[in-house]
Design a protein around this motif. Structure first.
Motif, PDB file in Angstrom:
ATOM      1  N   ASN A 183       0.849  -1.182   0.000  1.00 56.07           N
ATOM      2  CA  ASN A 183       0.000   0.000   0.000  1.00 56.07           C
ATOM      3  C   ASN A 183       0.892   1.243   0.000  1.00 56.07           C
ATOM      4  O   ASN A 183       2.121   1.151   0.074  1.00 56.07           O
ATOM      5  CB  ASN A 183      -0.959  -0.008   1.189  1.00 56.07           C
ATOM      6  CG  ASN A 183      -0.249   0.023   2.533  1.00 56.07           C
ATOM      7  OD1 ASN A 183       0.960  -0.161   2.620  1.00 56.07           O
ATOM      8  ND2 ASN A 183      -0.998   0.255   3.596  1.00 56.07           N
ATOM      9  N   THR A 184       0.291   2.418  -0.083  1.00 53.68           N
ATOM     10  CA  THR A 184       1.071   3.634  -0.295  1.00 53.68           C
ATOM     11  C   THR A 184       2.057   3.906   0.829  1.00 53.68           C
ATOM     12  O   THR A 184       3.204   4.300   0.579  1.00 53.68           O
ATOM     13  CB  THR A 184       0.127   4.834  -0.465  1.00 53.68           C
ATOM     14  OG1 THR A 184      -0.787   4.567  -1.528  1.00 53.68           O
ATOM     15  CG2 THR A 184       0.912   6.090  -0.804  1.00 53.68           C
ATOM     16  N   VAL A 190      -0.359  -6.283  -0.184  1.00 54.46           N
ATOM     17  CA  VAL A 190      -1.549  -6.793  -0.858  1.00 54.46           C
ATOM     18  C   VAL A 190      -1.095  -7.820  -1.881  1.00 54.46           C
ATOM     19  O   VAL A 190      -0.278  -7.516  -2.761  1.00 54.46           O
ATOM     20  CB  VAL A 190      -2.337  -5.664  -1.538  1.00 54.46           C
ATOM     21  CG1 VAL A 190      -3.598  -6.217  -2.198  1.00 54.46           C
ATOM     22  CG2 VAL A 190      -2.697  -4.572  -0.540  1.00 54.46           C
ATOM     23  N   THR A 199      -4.406  -9.583   2.457  1.00 49.32           N
ATOM     24  CA  THR A 199      -3.655  -8.456   2.997  1.00 49.32           C
ATOM     25  C   THR A 199      -2.840  -8.922   4.193  1.00 49.32           C
ATOM     26  O   THR A 199      -3.386  -9.491   5.142  1.00 49.32           O
ATOM     27  CB  THR A 199      -4.604  -7.331   3.427  1.00 49.32           C
ATOM     28  OG1 THR A 199      -5.456  -6.991   2.331  1.00 49.32           O
ATOM     29  CG2 THR A 199      -3.821  -6.100   3.846  1.00 49.32           C
ATOM     30  N   THR A 223      -1.688   0.365  -6.557  1.00 52.01           N
ATOM     31  CA  THR A 223      -2.297   1.085  -5.434  1.00 52.01           C
ATOM     32  C   THR A 223      -1.991   2.575  -5.536  1.00 52.01           C
ATOM     33  O   THR A 223      -0.946   2.969  -6.057  1.00 52.01           O
ATOM     34  CB  THR A 223      -1.770   0.555  -4.087  1.00 52.01           C
ATOM     35  OG1 THR A 223      -0.335   0.665  -4.056  1.00 52.01           O
ATOM     36  CG2 THR A 223      -2.172  -0.896  -3.873  1.00 52.01           C
ATOM     37  N   ASN A 226      -5.933   5.270  -1.073  1.00 55.60           N
ATOM     38  CA  ASN A 226      -6.842   4.229  -0.598  1.00 55.60           C
ATOM     39  C   ASN A 226      -7.469   3.437  -1.744  1.00 55.60           C
ATOM     40  O   ASN A 226      -8.443   2.708  -1.543  1.00 55.60           O
ATOM     41  CB  ASN A 226      -7.964   4.843   0.247  1.00 55.60           C
ATOM     42  CG  ASN A 226      -8.830   5.792  -0.561  1.00 55.60           C
ATOM     43  OD1 ASN A 226      -8.353   6.420  -1.506  1.00 55.60           O
ATOM     44  ND2 ASN A 226     -10.100   5.908  -0.197  1.00 55.60           N
ATOM     45  N   LEU A 228      -7.254   0.595  -4.887  1.00 54.53           N
ATOM     46  CA  LEU A 228      -6.574  -0.601  -5.371  1.00 54.53           C
ATOM     47  C   LEU A 228      -7.192  -0.990  -6.704  1.00 54.53           C
ATOM     48  O   LEU A 228      -8.413  -1.158  -6.803  1.00 54.53           O
ATOM     49  CB  LEU A 228      -6.699  -1.755  -4.381  1.00 54.53           C
ATOM     50  CG  LEU A 228      -6.187  -3.115  -4.865  1.00 54.53           C
ATOM     51  CD1 LEU A 228      -4.673  -3.095  -5.019  1.00 54.53           C
ATOM     52  CD2 LEU A 228      -6.610  -4.236  -3.919  1.00 54.53           C
ATOM     53  N   MET A 242      -9.767   0.608  -0.426  1.00 53.57           N
ATOM     54  CA  MET A 242      -9.045  -0.169   0.574  1.00 53.57           C
ATOM     55  C   MET A 242      -8.977   0.619   1.877  1.00 53.57           C
ATOM     56  O   MET A 242      -8.465   1.742   1.918  1.00 53.57           O
ATOM     57  CB  MET A 242      -7.629  -0.490   0.064  1.00 53.57           C
ATOM     58  CG  MET A 242      -6.804  -1.376   0.962  1.00 53.57           C
ATOM     59  SD  MET A 242      -5.274  -1.895   0.153  1.00 53.57           S
ATOM     60  CE  MET A 242      -4.593  -0.318  -0.365  1.00 53.57           C
ATOM     61  N   GLU A 244      -7.996   1.205   6.065  1.00 49.27           N
ATOM     62  CA  GLU A 244      -6.768   1.062   6.845  1.00 49.27           C
ATOM     63  C   GLU A 244      -6.661  -0.309   7.502  1.00 49.27           C
ATOM     64  O   GLU A 244      -5.571  -0.802   7.763  1.00 49.27           O
ATOM     65  CB  GLU A 244      -6.703   2.151   7.914  1.00 49.27           C
ATOM     66  CG  GLU A 244      -6.571   3.566   7.349  1.00 49.27           C
ATOM     67  CD  GLU A 244      -6.480   4.610   8.438  1.00 49.27           C
ATOM     68  OE1 GLU A 244      -6.569   4.219   9.623  1.00 49.27           O
ATOM     69  OE2 GLU A 244      -6.340   5.796   8.107  1.00 49.27           O
TER      70      GLU A 244
END
Length: 436
Positions: A183-184, A190, A199, A223, A226, A228, A242, A244
């Protein structure tokens, strides 16, 4: 990975930091100290470094070490490459390319891999840790997923295996992920499987994961904040929100490709998505706010099922892609609005800004440096042996059979060639001073 790029000249930076009267101004202007360089301004690509792979003399004919992908590290100090039948290689950028420009007469460097991990099996996907910084050793790592193996995290300094993230099916069998990404903020992994999105918490390796069921295999992931995006071999792209906690909420699906989706990437502003597919000569540009139809259709040459990478510059102005013909195509948003004005009447029309025939073989890998005007390209593909060449070695009566014409192919879909080019090349795509 030996030092981080300086965003400003060293003497200028030190003078600002040492002068207390300029500290406030330095902090105010810190955001604009680094300006991403202008790309393709000289319309000439200068070869900087090269590295190549070849099959050993005692290896079987089906063992072909061609490149299957290359990606710059987030801090730009090294390049990660996946080589078929030869694992993973890490190649460092020469120090003289960290700052300044280059001279047209610069000697081409022949690079050696500083790290080589001989992984067995086919590597499906790989990804750098997004917060990778060479000054922070614990952040220097990448993850891979390969055949008959879990998601594995590797150390970028010594090539050691740090940990594994294992996904299990309903009968408690470990299954490999088809695609993988972070993720960022880099806190979660993921992984896309045939029927699930799973995840993993980066700080909790093992078999603890969150799970979301999907209807088709996840062949590639992307990604952004938030969001995907999940590409599939059934030619569709799914968008998810997506949270948190690692849960997913479906937003919608996008349809338009004629083959299985193999690579997707968000633009830096996060509003658009670019996708490419196998045996599909089109790159589709989507607006994720209105995803019912693509914004634009760009053309490239993809004649095989191989994944052909493309990349978008960090400034968001350039889209660069390779092709099975070895030609690099570049779209400049200042010259051609590649993010809109779709022409459905001629989706194979070539409206690229620049075309560079850089390789004699398939160019399947493209990666733009995050800080410098440097482009990494990788070439290679699997070459089939011509069965006719075997018959030519058998003694025959010249009166009974005509000689074979090497220029004639029995099947137009099958191309037999021994001219393989398996190389990783760094190109200078910025200003070139003192060029005639």
């Amino acid at each position: 990975m030996i030092e981080e790029f300086n965003l400003t000249d060293k003497s200028e930076s030190e003078s600002c930091l040492n002068d207390n009267t300029n500290i406030e101004k330095f902090e105010t202007d810190e955001a604009r100290l680094f300006q991403y360089p202008k790309l393709f301004s000289s319309k000439i690509l200068l070869e900087l470094c090269t590295s190549s792979w070849s099959r050993s003399s005692n290896a079987r004919n089906d063992i072909q070490p061609y490149l299957r992908g290359c990606k710059w590290s987030p801090d730009g100090t090294c390049c990660l490459t996946v080589v078929n039948n030869d694992g993973v290689h890490v190649t460092e950028l020469p120090k003289d390319l960290y700052t300044g420009s280059v001279h047209p007469e610069r000697t081409i460097d022949v690079l050696d891999s500083v790290i080589h991990i001989k992984e067995a099996g086919l590597i499906y996907d790989f990804c750098w840790y997004p917060g990778m910084n060479s000054h922070i050793p614990e952040s220097c790592c990448w993850i891979t997923t390969r055949q008959n193996a879990p998601v594995q995290m590797w150390d970028a300094f010594d090539g050691s295996l740090r940990c594994s993230y294992r996904g299990f099916n309903a009968v408690d069998e470990m299954e490999p992920a088809l695609s993988v990404t972070f993720n960022t903020d880099g806190t979660k992994i993921v992984a896309g499987y045939k029927k699930f999105l799973r995840t993993f918490d980066v700080e909790r390796p093992g078999r603890d994961f969150g799970e979301h069921k999907i209807n088709s295999p996840a062949s590639c992931l992307a990604t952004d904040r938030n969001l995907l995006a999940v590409g599939s071999w059934n030619t569709s792209i799914s968008l998810f929100n997506m949270s948190e906690s690692g849960t997913f909420k479906s937003i919608g699906k996008m349809h338009g490709h004629s083959g299985g989706v193999t690579h997707i990437k968000f633009t830096p502003d996060g509003l658009k998505l670019v996708s490419g597919a196998r045996k599909d000569h089109r790159l589709l540009v989507w607006d994720i706010r209105y995803y019912r139809r693509p914004l634009n259709i760009l053309s490239r040459v993809v004649d095989t099922n191989q994944r052909i990478y493309f990349d978008i510059s960090p400034c968001g102005k350039y889209l660069v892609t390779g092709g099975t013909d070895g030609v690099i195509k570049v779209w400049d948003i200042d010259r051609i609005k590649w993010t809109n004005s779709v022409d459905l009447t001629d989706d194979l029309k070539d409206n690229s800004t620049y075309r560079f025939p850089l390789h004699s073989d398939c160019c399947n890998s493209i990666s733009i440096h995050p800080l410098r005007p440097i482009l990494a390209t990788g070439s290679g593909q699997y070459h089939f042996n011509d069965p006719i060449s075997v018959l030519e070695d058998v003694p025959m009566d010249v009166d009974d059979v005509k000689p074979f014409d090497n220029d004639v192919s029995i099947e137009s879909d099958k191309k037999y060639s021994s001219n393989a080019e398996n190389s990783l090349v760094f190109w200078w795509i910025g200003d070139i001073p003192n060029i005639t």
